[in-house]
Design an enzyme around this catalytic site. Sequence first.
Site, PDB file in Angstrom:
ATOM      1  N   GLU A 183     -38.993 -25.724  -3.129  1.00 26.45           N
ATOM      2  CA  GLU A 183     -39.128 -26.451  -1.869  1.00 26.45           C
ATOM      3  C   GLU A 183     -38.198 -25.804  -0.850  1.00 26.45           C
ATOM      4  OE1 GLU A 183     -39.258 -31.013  -0.127  1.00 26.45           O
ATOM      5  OE2 GLU A 183     -38.193 -30.611  -2.006  1.00 26.45           O
ATOM      6  N   HIS A 188     -42.126 -29.638   5.416  1.00 29.38           N
ATOM      7  CA  HIS A 188     -40.944 -29.475   6.266  1.00 29.38           C
ATOM      8  C   HIS A 188     -41.310 -28.598   7.455  1.00 29.38           C
ATOM      9  CE1 HIS A 188     -38.088 -31.613   3.729  1.00 29.38           C
ATOM     10  NE2 HIS A 188     -38.757 -31.111   2.708  1.00 29.38           N
ATOM     11  N   HIS A 228     -45.416 -33.959   0.302  1.00 27.36           N
ATOM     12  CA  HIS A 228     -45.067 -35.335   0.716  1.00 27.36           C
ATOM     13  C   HIS A 228     -45.576 -35.676   2.119  1.00 27.36           C
ATOM     14  CE1 HIS A 228     -41.641 -33.148   2.342  1.00 27.36           C
ATOM     15  NE2 HIS A 228     -40.921 -33.213   1.230  1.00 27.36           N
ATOM     16  N   ASN A 287     -43.942 -37.277   5.438  1.00 25.26           N
ATOM     17  CA  ASN A 287     -42.496 -37.052   5.398  1.00 25.26           C
ATOM     18  C   ASN A 287     -42.183 -35.578   5.592  1.00 25.26           C
ATOM     19  OD1 ASN A 287     -42.860 -39.414   2.940  1.00 25.26           O
ATOM     20  ND2 ASN A 287     -41.533 -39.845   4.669  1.00 25.26           N
ATOM     21  N   GLY A 288     -41.092 -35.302   6.363  1.00 19.47           N
ATOM     22  CA  GLY A 288     -40.714 -33.918   6.615  1.00 19.47           C
ATOM     23  C   GLY A 288     -41.699 -33.205   7.517  1.00 19.47           C
ATOM     24  N   ARG A 329     -53.539 -36.907  20.665  1.00 20.13           N
ATOM     25  CA  ARG A 329     -53.839 -35.698  21.425  1.00 20.13           C
ATOM     26  C   ARG A 329     -53.346 -34.427  20.730  1.00 20.13           C
ATOM     27  NH1 ARG A 329     -53.054 -39.310  25.752  1.00 20.13           N
ATOM     28  NH2 ARG A 329     -50.815 -38.867  25.893  1.00 20.13           N
ATOM     29  N   ASP A 371     -43.864 -45.106  -2.788  1.00 18.73           N
ATOM     30  CA  ASP A 371     -42.788 -46.022  -3.155  1.00 18.73           C
ATOM     31  C   ASP A 371     -42.630 -47.175  -2.170  1.00 18.73           C
ATOM     32  OD1 ASP A 371     -41.753 -44.623  -1.007  1.00 18.73           O
ATOM     33  OD2 ASP A 371     -39.856 -44.087  -1.976  1.00 18.73           O
ATOM     34  N   ASP A 384     -40.801 -37.255  -6.144  1.00 17.70           N
ATOM     35  CA  ASP A 384     -39.710 -36.696  -5.331  1.00 17.70           C
ATOM     36  C   ASP A 384     -38.377 -37.303  -5.763  1.00 17.70           C
ATOM     37  OD1 ASP A 384     -38.617 -34.978  -3.470  1.00 17.70           O
ATOM     38  OD2 ASP A 384     -39.026 -36.246  -1.741  1.00 17.70           O
ATOM     39  N   ALA A 425     -33.384 -39.457   1.402  1.00 10.96           N
ATOM     40  CA  ALA A 425     -33.009 -38.256   0.647  1.00 10.96           C
ATOM     41  C   ALA A 425     -33.588 -38.332  -0.760  1.00 10.96           C
ATOM     42  CB  ALA A 425     -31.498 -38.113   0.594  1.00 10.96           C
TER      43      ALA A 425
END
Length: 343
Positions: A87, A153, A174, A177-178, A185, A206, A232, A266
């Site tokens: 990752e 990310h 994920h 997220n990230g 638009r 979760d 994760d 985290a």
Amino acid sequence: MLDASAATVVPGLIDVHTHGGAGVQVIDGADADLDRLASFYAAHGVTGFLATIGGSREHILAGLAAVRAHLAGPPARGARCLGVHLEGPFISPDALGAFLPESAVPADAGFLTEVLEAAGGHLRLITLAPELDGADDVVALALRHGVVCSIGHTVATAAEMDRAVGTGFRSVSHLFNGMVSFHHREPGVVGAALADPRLVCEVIADGVHVHPLAVALAARAKGVENLVLISDSISATGLPDGEYELEEQHVTVAGDEVRLADGTLAGSTLTLDRAVANLARWADLPWTQAVRSATDVPARLLGLSAERGAISVGRDADLAAFDADHRLLWTMVGGVLHEAGAT
């Protein structure tokens, strides 16, 4: 003889995105007790996992060394490590999540070459931001070595997402997220991921990282056949609430939440058996359909459908049995039985 007549027996669960559990994080390197980690996973229905590694160069190389040593040793008593999920470190500095700023570096095929050599053939999945300069070279190199490329990310636009899929990306790490949020638009990563049938999407079900309604949305947009449940999870998974270390950072675990001092999420303390139950409930799916997102879909993503992800003659004897309330009863890894909750 094992009597499973009162149980629902499914293929063993596969977690392609997990950093640790039971007090172990893979990036600790030689000090990481991956056998204990494998036993913890098996106690929650997981029979195969990718050891997820990220962060600094030192942590990445230490984690790779630990995985190679683990795989070179005698078979673990627990879930099988199927290889490595890298990752980063080729991620956007504008979508760090819980990574330290110095963990985001330019896309560099030279460093990936070093990682591939250190991994010894065990790198299976890499998450990176496709909009970075040099990302095309990294993806091309990864694909030549049979590594699945996942978008994560990232602050990519919808147009950049379409181009990324054309270069060989096949999944999104994920989802929600990230990454930048959806906008009508500029649909960005989320909109492109939900709309593009070529992409498989990971989801952390979760209720903290992703609201139950958003999980249901993803399930309806992608279908269970293109959704991959992930944990994760971090090393604190399975341990009491309190203060823990995540790479060089302190995190606080309270209930289902893991946060940095500034409130940033985290990782999680989710286990994959709970994720399946959550998906079934929130998306109003039959449980036997929801479990596909933790069995045959991740197996297909990794190119392992011939060995795992389904129950049939010739596949591995990796199974998980659940009661009528969908609570894990036992896990079987390669024909060896493991009790639920026993770590």
